[in-house]
Design a protein around this motif. Structure first.
Motif, PDB file in Angstrom:
ATOM      1  N   VAL A 169       0.826  -1.197   0.000  1.00  0.00           N
ATOM      2  CA  VAL A 169       0.000   0.000   0.000  1.00  0.00           C
ATOM      3  C   VAL A 169       0.866   1.256   0.000  1.00  0.00           C
ATOM      4  N   THR A 170       1.962   1.252   0.772  1.00  0.00           N
ATOM      5  CA  THR A 170       2.778   2.454   0.926  1.00  0.00           C
ATOM      6  C   THR A 170       3.883   2.563  -0.112  1.00  0.00           C
ATOM      7  N   GLU A 171       3.979   1.622  -1.034  1.00  0.00           N
ATOM      8  CA  GLU A 171       5.027   1.678  -2.050  1.00  0.00           C
ATOM      9  C   GLU A 171       4.841   2.913  -2.922  1.00  0.00           C
ATOM     10  N   PRO A 172       5.857   3.763  -3.063  1.00  0.00           N
ATOM     11  CA  PRO A 172       5.706   4.999  -3.843  1.00  0.00           C
ATOM     12  C   PRO A 172       5.538   4.703  -5.329  1.00  0.00           C
ATOM     13  N   ALA A 173       4.861   5.631  -5.995  1.00  0.00           N
ATOM     14  CA  ALA A 173       4.669   5.506  -7.440  1.00  0.00           C
ATOM     15  C   ALA A 173       5.931   6.009  -8.133  1.00  0.00           C
ATOM     16  N   ARG A 174       6.652   5.115  -8.771  1.00  0.00           N
ATOM     17  CA  ARG A 174       7.869   5.462  -9.511  1.00  0.00           C
ATOM     18  C   ARG A 174       7.581   5.294 -11.003  1.00  0.00           C
ATOM     19  N   ILE A 175       8.192   6.149 -11.820  1.00  0.00           N
ATOM     20  CA  ILE A 175       7.917   6.173 -13.245  1.00  0.00           C
ATOM     21  C   ILE A 175       9.200   5.883 -14.024  1.00  0.00           C
ATOM     22  N   ALA A 176       9.089   5.028 -15.031  1.00  0.00           N
ATOM     23  CA  ALA A 176      10.188   4.783 -15.965  1.00  0.00           C
ATOM     24  C   ALA A 176       9.827   5.396 -17.304  1.00  0.00           C
TER      25      ALA A 176
END
Length: 515
Positions: free
Chosen positions: A9-16
């Motif tokens: 739930v707390t995993e940050p949204a990371r973008i590639a």
């Protein structure tokens, strides 16, 4: 909640970001490797005046720039190889990349051809650390011959710049929360700005993104408006835009199978009402309208007869398509009875806001005729188009007419005889002026539920709304008077109409019947 669920739930949204510089030009080099050894430019067409769209590094060193004409580029660089832009090839490869990335990650965004974003949340447990994810995606695109670069960051902008500064087939990973320090020393060319804004930033002494981040936000807003606020946010490593993934691929088609062969085409069109309803409901859920539809009829001898149905603008009006279909079915010679029909949209578009401006033209206005100023206005604002156009929207309808056929000053109103005279000479040899002809809107009483029309009263007759599409915002400048409207396509128990709400007067009007 378990420890594993809490981490998820707390995993940050990371973008590639996956980036292919000069995508269309790279595709030409993929099919013709010898182009990589020469100065090359991508041009619109074979014409000497065609615009240069992309240039290779070798061509850029010889002074060739985007925006030049092909003739100018070949003068600067006699050895230049001009490649004509192939939109079909670009679209096909972009679709292939989308398919490859869709197999790897569920959420993929294509910002433009040659640049894709992938949200990494949840992918670590499937594919490993971020570095491994980046290598895997690079390898997928490398296998189809694309010189890709990759970057990973906290948002689209940081990931995009990280990909831009990477070398071919390499990646750059910006740790969480380190977007602003990473951007600080980079030049302002990495910001999404026009050449004019870039020159103004340089004139202010702002050469690095970090300098823009430290510049007072209110001064940027005063100089550049909303664009200035956005630049300040991006320079701080914050992207105000949203990650908008592509919708899942879906086959937009409906199939109808009849229990027995239909030899009467009118009955076929009537039976398609349900199929159109199902198909348009699915399109509406995705915010799409249809402009062109292929209707394929299969006869009992298994021969196929495709019929293309087109309307003037994207819509979800079943009545409009069925009317066109009935007209075209009468021209089809079938080999037997119809046992199956397939509906396949071949041109869809997002039903979104439009901005319309009225071109310079004369205005057919009864008040102007009464005031005696129509003739002067027509001559002063002569329409320069060499064609006639009729549209349900008054902003887009006009005719060419002879100046001599304009109504005289003494006529108190625009009667049918005047209109017939104007239509009789659309391409007059005499001095030609433009004249707007459009159906005068009629006032209509509208009962609302929330903000949407639910009942119309036209000429004293109440009509319940059965289907509704819209609203579409239209605004612009009608001569010296601005207008703001909300348009709706409505189907009622008595007919189908195009209505609009004049937001300045809070009045409702019916523009005309559209089916």
């Amino acid at each position: 909640m378990s420890e594993r669920a809490s981490r998820s739930v707390t995993e940050p949204a990371r973008i590639a970001c996956l980036f292919v510089p000069n995508f269309a030009l790279s595709l030409a080099g993929k099919n013709n490797p010898h182009l990589l050894l020469k100065p090359t430019a991508l041009v619109e067409s074979e014409a000497a005046g065609a615009e240069v769209l992309q240039v290779s590094n070798k061509a850029a060193r010889d002074g060739v720039k985007v925006g030049m004409t092909r003739a100018q580029a070949e003068t600067l660089c006699p050895d230049l190889t001009a490649v004509v832009y192939d939109t079909t090839l670009e679209a096909n490869v972009a679709e292939e990349v989308r398919h490859l990335l869709g197999e790897f990650a569920p959420l993929v965004q294509q910002e433009l051809p040659g640049r894709w974003f992938v949200e990494l949340r949840g992918l670590r447990r499937l594919h490993g650390a971020e570095a491994q994810i980046a290598w895997t995606m690079i390898d997928k695109l490398k296998q189809i011959g694309l010189p890709v670069r990759a970057g990973i960051g906290d948002n689209n902008f940081v990931a995009r710049v990280a990909a831009e500064v990477s070398e071919r087939y390499k990646h750059t990973i910006i740790p969480e929360g380190e977007g602003q320090p990473f951007l600080a020393q980079l030049p302002v060319k990495h910001l999404p700005i026009t050449g004019e804004i870039k020159e103004q930033l340089l004139a202010l002494g702002l050469r690095a993104i970090g300098q823009v981040a430290r510049f007072p936000v209110n001064e940027l807003v005063e100089r550049f408006g909303h664009e200035g606020w956005k630049l300040s946010q991006l320079a701080r490593g914050e992207d105000p835009s949203f990650f908008t993934p592509l919708p899942p691929e879906e086959e937009w088609n409906e199939r109808v199978v009849f229990d027995f062969p239909h030899y009467y085409l009118g009955g076929v069109a009537k039976a398609l009402q349900t199929a159109f309803t199902k198909l348009f409901d699915r399109l509406a859920q995705s915010g799409l309208g249809c402009r062109r539809m292929e209707v394929t009829l299969y006869c009992d001898d298994r021969q196929a007869f495709p019929v293309e149905v087109a309307v003037t603008r994207p819509t979800l009006s079943i009545a409009k398509f069925l009317k066109q279909l009935r007209l075209q079915l009468h021209q089809v010679r079938l080999s037997g009875g119809v046992v199956e029909v397939n509906l396949t949209p071949i041109s869809t578009a997002t039903l979104s806001t439009q901005q319309l401006q009225l071109p310079e033209a004369g205005l057919y206005d009864t008040s102007a005729i009464a005031a005696g100023g129509l003739e002067q206005r027509l001559i002063a604002q002569a329409l320069k188009h060499s064609r006639s156009s009729v549209s349900p929207l008054p902003e887009q309808s006009f005719f060419l007419a002879s100046q001599g056929s304009a109504p005289n000053k003494s006529s108190g109103k625009a009667d049918d005889k005047v209109k017939q005279e104007l239509l009789r000479f659309p391409f007059a040899i005499k001095s030609t002026v433009g004249l707007r002809l459009y159906p005068q809107p009629q006032t209509v009483a509208v009962a609302l539920k929330g903000d949407l029309p639910r009942k119309l009263t036209i000429a004293g007759k109440a009509q319940q709304v059965t289907q509704l599409r819209g609203p579409w915002q239209l605004s612009g400048n009608w001569w010296d008077k601005e207008f703001q409207r909300q348009y709706f396509e409505v189907e009622t128990t008595a007919g189908s109409y195009l209505i609009y709400n004049d937001l300045q007067s809070a009045s409702w009007f019916v523009q005309g019947i559209f089916d």
